[in-house]
Design a protein around this motif. Structure first.
Motif, PDB file in Angstrom:
ATOM      1  N   GLU A 151       0.867  -1.368   0.016  1.00  0.00           N
ATOM      2  CA  GLU A 151       0.045  -0.045  -0.047  1.00  0.00           C
ATOM      3  C   GLU A 151       0.871   1.161  -0.153  1.00  0.00           C
ATOM      4  OE1 GLU A 151      -3.142   2.190   3.121  1.00  0.00           O
ATOM      5  OE2 GLU A 151      -2.774   0.141   3.473  1.00  0.00           O
ATOM      6  N   ILE A 152       2.000   1.092   0.691  1.00  0.00           N
ATOM      7  CA  ILE A 152       2.857   2.339   0.742  1.00  0.00           C
ATOM      8  C   ILE A 152       3.702   2.561  -0.524  1.00  0.00           C
ATOM      9  CG2 ILE A 152       4.963   3.183   1.949  1.00  0.00           C
ATOM     10  CD1 ILE A 152       4.356   1.590   4.348  1.00  0.00           C
ATOM     11  N   PHE A 153       3.934   1.597  -1.257  1.00  0.00           N
ATOM     12  CA  PHE A 153       4.584   1.474  -2.297  1.00  0.00           C
ATOM     13  C   PHE A 153       3.883   1.960  -3.370  1.00  0.00           C
ATOM     14  CE2 PHE A 153       6.220  -0.725  -6.179  1.00  0.00           C
ATOM     15  CZ  PHE A 153       7.376  -0.111  -6.407  1.00  0.00           C
ATOM     16  N   GLU A 154       2.591   1.559  -3.531  1.00  0.00           N
ATOM     17  CA  GLU A 154       1.517   1.997  -4.494  1.00  0.00           C
ATOM     18  C   GLU A 154       1.191   3.372  -4.557  1.00  0.00           C
ATOM     19  OE1 GLU A 154      -2.638   0.494  -6.350  1.00  0.00           O
ATOM     20  OE2 GLU A 154      -2.245  -0.253  -4.290  1.00  0.00           O
ATOM     21  N   GLY A 155       1.238   4.147  -3.054  1.00  0.00           N
ATOM     22  CA  GLY A 155       1.034   5.440  -2.922  1.00  0.00           C
ATOM     23  C   GLY A 155       1.984   6.159  -3.809  1.00  0.00           C
ATOM     24  N   ILE A 156       3.275   5.933  -3.732  1.00  0.00           N
ATOM     25  CA  ILE A 156       4.347   6.637  -4.401  1.00  0.00           C
ATOM     26  C   ILE A 156       4.341   6.383  -5.672  1.00  0.00           C
ATOM     27  CG2 ILE A 156       7.065   6.558  -4.402  1.00  0.00           C
ATOM     28  CD1 ILE A 156       6.354   8.009  -2.142  1.00  0.00           C
ATOM     29  N   LEU A 157       4.101   5.116  -6.203  1.00  0.00           N
ATOM     30  CA  LEU A 157       3.875   5.125  -7.710  1.00  0.00           C
ATOM     31  C   LEU A 157       2.866   5.882  -8.200  1.00  0.00           C
ATOM     32  CD1 LEU A 157       4.001   1.025  -8.295  1.00  0.00           C
ATOM     33  CD2 LEU A 157       5.872   2.717  -8.403  1.00  0.00           C
ATOM     34  N   GLN A 158       1.754   5.885  -7.568  1.00  0.00           N
ATOM     35  CA  GLN A 158       0.583   7.005  -8.086  1.00  0.00           C
ATOM     36  C   GLN A 158       1.224   8.342  -8.404  1.00  0.00           C
ATOM     37  OE1 GLN A 158      -2.223   6.420  -5.673  1.00  0.00           O
ATOM     38  NE2 GLN A 158      -3.141   4.427  -6.264  1.00  0.00           N
ATOM     39  N   ARG A 159       2.129   8.925  -7.577  1.00  0.00           N
ATOM     40  CA  ARG A 159       2.717  10.339  -7.712  1.00  0.00           C
ATOM     41  C   ARG A 159       3.613  10.279  -9.117  1.00  0.00           C
ATOM     42  NH1 ARG A 159       4.118  12.250  -1.520  1.00  0.00           N
ATOM     43  NH2 ARG A 159       2.358  11.290  -0.532  1.00  0.00           N
ATOM     44  N   PHE A 160       4.032   9.152  -9.374  1.00  0.00           N
ATOM     45  CA  PHE A 160       4.917   9.273 -10.596  1.00  0.00           C
ATOM     46  C   PHE A 160       3.945   8.771 -11.989  1.00  0.00           C
ATOM     47  CE2 PHE A 160       8.618   7.867  -7.872  1.00  0.00           C
ATOM     48  CZ  PHE A 160       9.040   9.076  -7.710  1.00  0.00           C
ATOM     49  N   GLY A 161       2.676   8.846 -11.744  1.00  0.00           N
ATOM     50  CA  GLY A 161       1.655   8.462 -12.918  1.00  0.00           C
ATOM     51  C   GLY A 161       1.727   6.679 -12.935  1.00  0.00           C
ATOM     52  N   LEU A 162       2.072   6.115 -12.097  1.00  0.00           N
ATOM     53  CA  LEU A 162       2.048   4.562 -12.584  1.00  0.00           C
ATOM     54  C   LEU A 162       0.712   4.264 -11.598  1.00  0.00           C
ATOM     55  CD1 LEU A 162       5.858   4.406 -11.837  1.00  0.00           C
ATOM     56  CD2 LEU A 162       4.808   3.675 -13.924  1.00  0.00           C
ATOM     57  N   HIS A 163       0.334   3.119 -12.507  1.00  0.00           N
ATOM     58  CA  HIS A 163      -1.117   2.613 -11.711  1.00  0.00           C
ATOM     59  C   HIS A 163      -1.004   1.144 -11.474  1.00  0.00           C
ATOM     60  CE1 HIS A 163      -2.406   1.190 -15.719  1.00  0.00           C
ATOM     61  NE2 HIS A 163      -2.257   2.519 -16.100  1.00  0.00           N
ATOM     62  N   SER A 164       0.099   0.425 -12.113  1.00  0.00           N
ATOM     63  CA  SER A 164       0.037  -0.785 -12.165  1.00  0.00           C
ATOM     64  C   SER A 164       1.609  -1.543 -11.920  1.00  0.00           C
ATOM     65  CB  SER A 164      -0.333  -1.638 -13.451  1.00  0.00           C
ATOM     66  OG  SER A 164      -1.573  -1.307 -13.793  1.00  0.00           O
ATOM     67  N   PHE A 165       1.520  -2.563 -10.828  1.00  0.00           N
ATOM     68  CA  PHE A 165       2.884  -3.067 -10.711  1.00  0.00           C
ATOM     69  C   PHE A 165       3.039  -4.485 -10.331  1.00  0.00           C
ATOM     70  CE2 PHE A 165       1.384  -1.747  -6.621  1.00  0.00           C
ATOM     71  CZ  PHE A 165       2.221  -2.585  -5.762  1.00  0.00           C
ATOM     72  N   LEU A 166       3.919  -5.115 -10.795  1.00  0.00           N
ATOM     73  CA  LEU A 166       4.337  -6.447 -10.475  1.00  0.00           C
ATOM     74  C   LEU A 166       5.583  -6.821  -9.606  1.00  0.00           C
ATOM     75  CD1 LEU A 166       3.132  -9.489 -11.269  1.00  0.00           C
ATOM     76  CD2 LEU A 166       4.793  -9.057 -13.371  1.00  0.00           C
ATOM     77  N   ILE A 167       5.488  -7.906  -8.776  1.00  0.00           N
ATOM     78  CA  ILE A 167       6.866  -8.240  -8.281  1.00  0.00           C
ATOM     79  C   ILE A 167       6.785  -9.718  -8.338  1.00  0.00           C
ATOM     80  CG2 ILE A 167       8.114  -8.196  -5.838  1.00  0.00           C
ATOM     81  CD1 ILE A 167       6.184  -6.144  -5.002  1.00  0.00           C
ATOM     82  N   THR A 168       7.845 -10.374  -9.102  1.00  0.00           N
ATOM     83  CA  THR A 168       7.827 -11.648  -9.306  1.00  0.00           C
ATOM     84  C   THR A 168       9.293 -12.335  -9.387  1.00  0.00           C
ATOM     85  OG1 THR A 168       6.998 -13.385 -10.715  1.00  0.00           O
ATOM     86  CG2 THR A 168       7.539 -11.203 -11.785  1.00  0.00           C
ATOM     87  N   GLY A 169       9.536 -13.452  -9.362  1.00  0.00           N
ATOM     88  CA  GLY A 169      10.735 -14.003  -9.575  1.00  0.00           C
ATOM     89  C   GLY A 169      10.558 -14.532 -11.034  1.00  0.00           C
ATOM     90  N   LEU A 170      11.837 -14.718 -11.679  1.00  0.00           N
ATOM     91  CA  LEU A 170      11.793 -14.772 -12.962  1.00  0.00           C
ATOM     92  C   LEU A 170      12.143 -16.235 -13.268  1.00  0.00           C
ATOM     93  CD1 LEU A 170      13.236 -11.220 -14.014  1.00  0.00           C
ATOM     94  CD2 LEU A 170      10.829 -12.054 -14.418  1.00  0.00           C
ATOM     95  N   PRO A 171      11.601 -17.329 -13.285  1.00  0.00           N
ATOM     96  CA  PRO A 171      12.175 -18.594 -13.818  1.00  0.00           C
ATOM     97  C   PRO A 171      12.383 -18.627 -15.222  1.00  0.00           C
ATOM     98  CG  PRO A 171       9.733 -18.718 -13.188  1.00  0.00           C
ATOM     99  CD  PRO A 171      10.332 -17.148 -13.036  1.00  0.00           C
ATOM    100  N   VAL A 172      12.985 -19.630 -15.560  1.00  0.00           N
ATOM    101  CA  VAL A 172      13.716 -19.649 -17.037  1.00  0.00           C
ATOM    102  C   VAL A 172      12.343 -19.686 -17.946  1.00  0.00           C
ATOM    103  CG1 VAL A 172      15.759 -21.231 -16.402  1.00  0.00           C
ATOM    104  CG2 VAL A 172      13.164 -22.275 -16.918  1.00  0.00           C
ATOM    105  N   PRO A 173      12.728 -19.026 -19.195  1.00  0.00           N
ATOM    106  CA  PRO A 173      11.588 -18.912 -20.156  1.00  0.00           C
ATOM    107  C   PRO A 173      10.623 -19.918 -20.373  1.00  0.00           C
ATOM    108  CG  PRO A 173      13.498 -17.925 -20.873  1.00  0.00           C
ATOM    109  CD  PRO A 173      13.943 -18.694 -19.854  1.00  0.00           C
TER     110      PRO A 173
END
Length: 242
Positions: free
Chosen positions: A27-49
């Motif tokens: 929630e804290i992170f999302e509030g900061i992102l909105q100030r930069f005009g960002l509305h969507s974000f993803l946090i994920t590991g990156l397995p092999v393709p």
């Protein structure tokens, strides 16, 4: 970047470090992102393709559900140029910095379709942790407003967020032998009582995207085809009660 903005980002990092739950940190992170005009974000590991279970590595899915459905149904993960660059580089980058001349047709299709869903530009902060696979924190919108010189602080913010969310994910308040976290059981308990995604988001104080992400993880863990099926399986396992 002004001194006030820098101080605000440092304060945000401190707030994330002190958050008592992953939901609060997000929630804290999302509030900061909105100030930069960002509305969507993803946090994920990156397995092999070629890993068909790549979505199990998602720690937080803040993409629009329609985009996630398209991304998954079209098999975009093996061709995602943001994921590919994040696996190989530790440097944060903006989406428009991807070299268009070397993108494959499938990679260009991924980015073109993301733009159709309101994600015309964004950033990626690759996370490379010793003895763990690569991961990424990425955010996007139709138009981003990141001040010059702010990416190093955004990178620090993303790294702290990843560590915080990972710490909750790696230490779930589970009963022994249970594949579900305490939060997933709580959410499924509300689903068993007939609450909708919107109801659960309101009750738990989280976004509908977070609820949908939890539902996907629950279905994967219980090998269920939908939420109703997951509820039935959870009841049989005594994970939840009605």
């Amino acid at each position: 970047m002004t001194n006030a903005a820098i101080l605000e980002l440092f304060a945000t990092i401190s707030d994330i470090d002190l958050a008592c739950s992953s939901e609060r940190a997000l929630e804290i992170f999302e509030g900061i992102l909105q100030r930069f005009g960002l509305h969507s974000f993803l946090i994920t590991g990156l397995p092999v393709p070629h890993d068909s279970e790549w979505h199990r590595a998602i720690l937080h899915d803040g993409w629009a559900s329609e985009w996630f459905t398209r991304y998954e149904s079209e098999g975009h993960f093996p061709h995602d140029p943001c994921a590919a660059r994040s696996r190989l580089s530790a440097e944060p980058f903006l989406w428009h910095q991807l070299p268009a001349g070397v993108l494959t047709p499938r990679a260009r299709l991924v980015m073109d379709e993301a733009a159709e869903f309101g994600m015309k530009d964004g950033f990626c902060v690759p996370i490379h942790v010793p003895l763990a696979g690569p991961a990424v924190v990425t955010a996007a919108s139709d138009r981003i407003e990141i001040p010059p010189g702010s990416m190093p602080l955004i990178e620090t913010l993303c790294v702290h967020l990843y560590r915080k969310v990972s710490s909750f994910g790696n230490n779930p308040d589970n009963e022994e032998g249970s594949p579900l976290t305490a939060r997933e059981r709580e959410l499924l308990q509300w689903s068993a009582q007939g609450k909708t995604t919107e109801d659960i988001a309101c009750i738990l104080g989280i976004t509908t995207h977070t609820v949908e992400s939890h539902h996907r993880n629950i279905r994967d863990k219980l090998d269920a085809i939908n939420v109703v099926h997951a509820v039935v399986k959870a009841l049989r396992r005594d994970e939840i009660q009605i």
